[in-house]
Write a protein that holds these residues in place. Structure first.
Motif, PDB file in Angstrom:
ATOM      1  N   THR A  51     -39.173  23.464  27.444  1.00  0.00           N
ATOM      2  CA  THR A  51     -39.550  24.541  28.599  1.00  0.00           C
ATOM      3  C   THR A  51     -40.717  23.914  29.167  1.00  0.00           C
ATOM      4  O   THR A  51     -40.710  23.973  30.589  1.00  0.00           O
ATOM      5  N   LYS A  52     -41.987  23.596  28.286  1.00  0.00           N
ATOM      6  CA  LYS A  52     -43.136  23.257  29.342  1.00  0.00           C
ATOM      7  C   LYS A  52     -43.019  21.791  29.770  1.00  0.00           C
ATOM      8  O   LYS A  52     -43.384  21.573  31.007  1.00  0.00           O
ATOM      9  N   PHE A  53     -42.197  20.923  29.279  1.00  0.00           N
ATOM     10  CA  PHE A  53     -41.671  19.509  29.783  1.00  0.00           C
ATOM     11  C   PHE A  53     -40.956  19.913  31.017  1.00  0.00           C
ATOM     12  O   PHE A  53     -41.340  19.148  32.130  1.00  0.00           O
ATOM     13  N   ASP A  54     -40.013  20.633  31.017  1.00  0.00           N
ATOM     14  CA  ASP A  54     -39.257  20.728  32.478  1.00  0.00           C
ATOM     15  C   ASP A  54     -40.108  21.600  33.286  1.00  0.00           C
ATOM     16  O   ASP A  54     -40.098  21.164  34.567  1.00  0.00           O
ATOM     17  N   ALA A  55     -41.005  22.549  32.998  1.00  0.00           N
ATOM     18  CA  ALA A  55     -41.762  23.069  33.766  1.00  0.00           C
ATOM     19  C   ALA A  55     -42.753  22.216  34.515  1.00  0.00           C
ATOM     20  O   ALA A  55     -42.887  22.371  35.822  1.00  0.00           O
ATOM     21  N   ALA A  56     -43.363  21.141  33.902  1.00  0.00           N
ATOM     22  CA  ALA A  56     -44.182  20.169  34.173  1.00  0.00           C
ATOM     23  C   ALA A  56     -43.659  19.390  35.255  1.00  0.00           C
ATOM     24  O   ALA A  56     -43.867  19.089  36.562  1.00  0.00           O
ATOM     25  N   ILE A  57     -42.316  18.933  34.956  1.00  0.00           N
ATOM     26  CA  ILE A  57     -41.435  18.212  35.874  1.00  0.00           C
ATOM     27  C   ILE A  57     -41.219  19.013  37.146  1.00  0.00           C
ATOM     28  O   ILE A  57     -41.584  18.423  38.289  1.00  0.00           O
ATOM     29  N   GLN A  58     -40.788  20.233  37.209  1.00  0.00           N
ATOM     30  CA  GLN A  58     -40.456  21.113  38.269  1.00  0.00           C
ATOM     31  C   GLN A  58     -41.751  21.273  39.332  1.00  0.00           C
ATOM     32  O   GLN A  58     -41.598  21.234  40.327  1.00  0.00           O
ATOM     33  N   ALA A  59     -42.964  21.328  38.420  1.00  0.00           N
ATOM     34  CA  ALA A  59     -44.284  21.418  39.324  1.00  0.00           C
ATOM     35  C   ALA A  59     -44.921  20.275  39.797  1.00  0.00           C
ATOM     36  O   ALA A  59     -45.765  20.333  40.668  1.00  0.00           O
ATOM     37  N   ALA A  64     -49.718  17.441  33.335  1.00  0.00           N
ATOM     38  CA  ALA A  64     -48.880  18.349  32.479  1.00  0.00           C
ATOM     39  C   ALA A  64     -47.855  17.400  31.705  1.00  0.00           C
ATOM     40  O   ALA A  64     -47.657  17.694  30.746  1.00  0.00           O
ATOM     41  N   PHE A  65     -47.152  16.623  32.633  1.00  0.00           N
ATOM     42  CA  PHE A  65     -45.976  16.025  32.082  1.00  0.00           C
ATOM     43  C   PHE A  65     -46.561  14.950  31.441  1.00  0.00           C
ATOM     44  O   PHE A  65     -45.816  14.641  30.234  1.00  0.00           O
ATOM     45  N   ALA A  66     -47.794  14.427  31.493  1.00  0.00           N
ATOM     46  CA  ALA A  66     -47.998  13.321  30.635  1.00  0.00           C
ATOM     47  C   ALA A  66     -48.624  14.083  29.232  1.00  0.00           C
ATOM     48  O   ALA A  66     -48.429  13.479  28.053  1.00  0.00           O
ATOM     49  N   GLU A  67     -49.311  15.041  29.274  1.00  0.00           N
ATOM     50  CA  GLU A  67     -49.545  15.699  28.016  1.00  0.00           C
ATOM     51  C   GLU A  67     -48.377  16.106  27.155  1.00  0.00           C
ATOM     52  O   GLU A  67     -48.199  16.067  26.190  1.00  0.00           O
ATOM     53  N   GLU A  68     -47.280  16.688  28.123  1.00  0.00           N
ATOM     54  CA  GLU A  68     -45.969  17.020  27.211  1.00  0.00           C
ATOM     55  C   GLU A  68     -45.479  15.547  26.582  1.00  0.00           C
ATOM     56  O   GLU A  68     -44.738  15.691  25.312  1.00  0.00           O
ATOM     57  N   MET A  69     -45.462  14.607  27.024  1.00  0.00           N
ATOM     58  CA  MET A  69     -44.928  13.281  26.922  1.00  0.00           C
ATOM     59  C   MET A  69     -45.657  12.747  25.351  1.00  0.00           C
ATOM     60  O   MET A  69     -45.127  12.483  24.597  1.00  0.00           O
ATOM     61  N   LYS A  70     -46.983  12.938  25.469  1.00  0.00           N
ATOM     62  CA  LYS A  70     -47.911  12.837  24.628  1.00  0.00           C
ATOM     63  C   LYS A  70     -47.464  13.645  23.175  1.00  0.00           C
ATOM     64  O   LYS A  70     -47.669  13.145  21.912  1.00  0.00           O
ATOM     65  N   ALA A  71     -47.452  14.918  23.431  1.00  0.00           N
ATOM     66  CA  ALA A  71     -47.091  15.792  22.263  1.00  0.00           C
ATOM     67  C   ALA A  71     -45.575  15.701  21.797  1.00  0.00           C
ATOM     68  O   ALA A  71     -45.508  15.785  20.643  1.00  0.00           O
TER      69      ALA A  71
END
Length: 142
Positions: A51-59, A64-71
């Motif tokens: 969900t957060k990954f997709d939200a970062a892409i949409q926004a 945020a996208f880089a942080e989600e990739m790291k996570a």
């Protein structure tokens, strides 16, 4: 002092990344616990919430996208280290992401697929050796 020696069948496995030997990992391929841990790993990774990954892409939020990739990378690496009972992920993936794709497969999938093939072959060899030993022992006792 007396000692008891136990041979766990631990093997050294070379990791070849893009044709280069980048190091070795160690594990006991015939130990059934590794299959149980790989199953646990598969279940844990299937539960990842994107969900957060997709939200970062949409926004279009690159931070945020880089942080989600790291996570995501850290989660995959932690599960792999758990499955193999030692910190193997740095050797296997180096500085790249575990989910990086090549040839349609992630690095993690390539590694687990290769490891499972090796584990199955080693487990089969160990089972055949155990059966031969048991057959020899049982024939003598009859």
């Amino acid at each position: 002092m007396a000692s008891i020696n136990i041979d766990t069948g631990r093997k050294e496995i070379s990791i070849i990344r893009d044709g280069e030997n980048v190091g070795s990992i160690f594990f006991s391929p015939a130990d059934p616990a590794i299959i149980a841990r790989l199953t646990d790993m598969r279940k844990a990774l299937a539960e990842i919430d994107f969900t957060k990954f997709d939200a970062a892409i949409q926004a279009e939020d690159s931070d945020a996208f880089a942080e989600e990739m790291k996570a995501l990378d850290q989660r995959i690496r932690a599960q792999l280290d758990y499955a193999f009972g030692s910190p193997v992920s740095d050797t296997v993936f180096g500085s790249g992401y575990a989910f990086a794709l090549s040839g349609g497969m992630s690095s993690a999938e390539q590694f687990v697929t290769g490891a499972l093939k090796y584990i199955r072959a080693e487990a089969e060899k160990e089972q055949l050796a155990a059966q031969a030993r048991q057959d020899k022992y049982l024939k003598r006792k009859r």
